[in-house]
Enzyme design. Structure first.
Site, mmCIF file in Angstrom:
data_model
loop_
_atom_site.group_PDB
_atom_site.id
_atom_site.type_symbol
_atom_site.label_atom_id
_atom_site.label_comp_id
_atom_site.label_asym_id
_atom_site.label_seq_id
_atom_site.Cartn_x
_atom_site.Cartn_y
_atom_site.Cartn_z
ATOM 1 C CE LYS A 120 2.593 7.180 8.889
ATOM 2 N NZ LYS A 120 2.205 7.249 7.580
ATOM 3 C CD GLN B 145 4.226 7.866 4.458
ATOM 4 O OE1 GLN B 145 4.081 7.081 5.470
ATOM 5 N NE2 GLN B 145 3.800 8.766 4.454
ATOM 6 C CG ASP C 148 -2.225 3.272 5.300
ATOM 7 O OD1 ASP C 148 -2.500 4.036 6.289
ATOM 8 O OD2 ASP C 148 -1.177 3.518 4.591
#
Ligand code: NDP
Length: 297
Positions: free
Chosen positions: A52, A96, A119
């Site tokens: 990412k 994460q 997200d």
């Protein structure tokens, strides 16, 4: 003839389009910033986060990475997220998952400021998506929607079956497909591990989104002729390769390709789209926080 849905190509087009949006922001003195936070000793999570960060660098997003000792108290993670919430150079925050056991996952998701929640997992953003007023769509289902749109897959009135009901893929995917909006209006069924007749549901489906995490559980005999098959699964299975394993999806590709009309490969289908949509959400976050309008691809 089966059409192979090329996720790499569509993702690359999206990244190019984001480049234009980022240039507009840069001209106004704003560089989009994405913070990734890792509190885990899982090597796969480390790999995901570094991918990412690399994606950010390639398109011109400022990547900030914070790594927290997996043995540290949970409070350290909550405080880190609060600091990032207050940091004007950070427009998007991604913690994460999964995090270490001492951390309350729901509390982390609630701690990320909703306007930086790229997200799309904060309850406010989940609620907005369900209400048809999404701020950030979760990256994987958003990427699937982009693929369906790119390949002109008719969702309106179609029978869609989503296999899997996780908060990150299955549920938001079903919610998007059922919305009264573009790339929605599908008659949507959600299947899961307690579904009695999975093959019966799949046999009726014009669109299948497979996100169960079970290697090659869906084969061609279960599919309707001409169906569009989106294989989200990423499963590592033992194989006679240099690495000793290979990656397969939830769909048995050879038999599925004899029946389906379109299919995503694994790898090279949904995976690159998930990565691209994180960048997309970050650019959207930056544009909204800075009050600068951009055209998103
Ligand atoms: P989860 O394990 O969180 O959810 C899996 C879902 O599938 C659950 O709802 C489960 O049902 C259901 N399920 C499991 N077995 C069966 C079965 N035999 N029949 C029907 N349903 C079943 O997984 P995720 O949603 O996080 O991920 C799913 C897959 O997608 C994984 O392979 C993951 O690696 C991959 N993935 C890929 C991404 C990409 O970018 N391509 C991004 C994210 C995930 P129940 O709720 O009853 O347990």
């Amino acid at each position: 003839m089966i059409e192979i849905i090329d996720g790499e190509a569509v993702a690359s087009e999206i990244r190019d389009g984001l480049g234009d949006a980022i240039a507009t922001l840069e001209d106004a003195g704003v560089t989009p910033g994405l913070a990734t936070v890792l509190m885990s000793d899982d090597p796969a999570s480390e790999t995901y986060v570094s991918m990412k960060q690399q994606d950010c660098e390639e398109v011109g997003i400022d990547g900030i990475h914070v790594e927290i000792d997996p043995g540290a108290p949970a409070a350290e993670l909550y405080e880190t997220v609060e600091d990032l919430n207050a940091n004007d150079e950070v427009h998007g925050i991604l913690v994460q998952m999964p995090v270490v056991d001492q951390v309350d996952t729901r509390r982390v998701l609630r701690t990320v400021a909703p306007e930086k929640d790229v997200d799309g997992f904060h309850p406010e953003n989940v609620g907005r998506l369900v209400a048809g007023d999404a701020r950030f769509k979760p990256c994987t289902p958003h990427g699937v929607q982009k693929l369906l749109a790119h390949y002109d897959v008719e969702t309106e009135g179609a029978e869609a079956v989503v296999v899997g009901r996780s908060d990150i893929v299955g549920k938001p995917m079903a919610n998007l497909l059922v919305q009264k909006s573009a790339v929605g209006n599908a008659t949507t069924t959600v299947c899961h591990s307690r579904t009695e007749d999975l093959a019966g549901h799949l046999g009726n489906a014009d669109i299948v989104v497979a996100a169960a995490g079970v290697p090659e559980m869906i084969d061609g005999t279960m599919l309707k002729e001409g169906a569009t098959v989106i294989d989200v699964g990423i499963n590592r299975v033992d194989a006679d390769t240099e690495k000793g394993y290979e990656i397969v999806g939830d769909v048995e590709q050879a038999s599925a390709r004899e029946v389906a009309g379109r299919i995503t490969p694994v790898p090279g289908g949904v995976g690159p789209m998930t990565r691209a949509m994180l960048l997309w959400n970050t650019v959207k976050a930056a544009s909204e926080q800075a009050g600068i309008e951009v055209t998103l691809p």
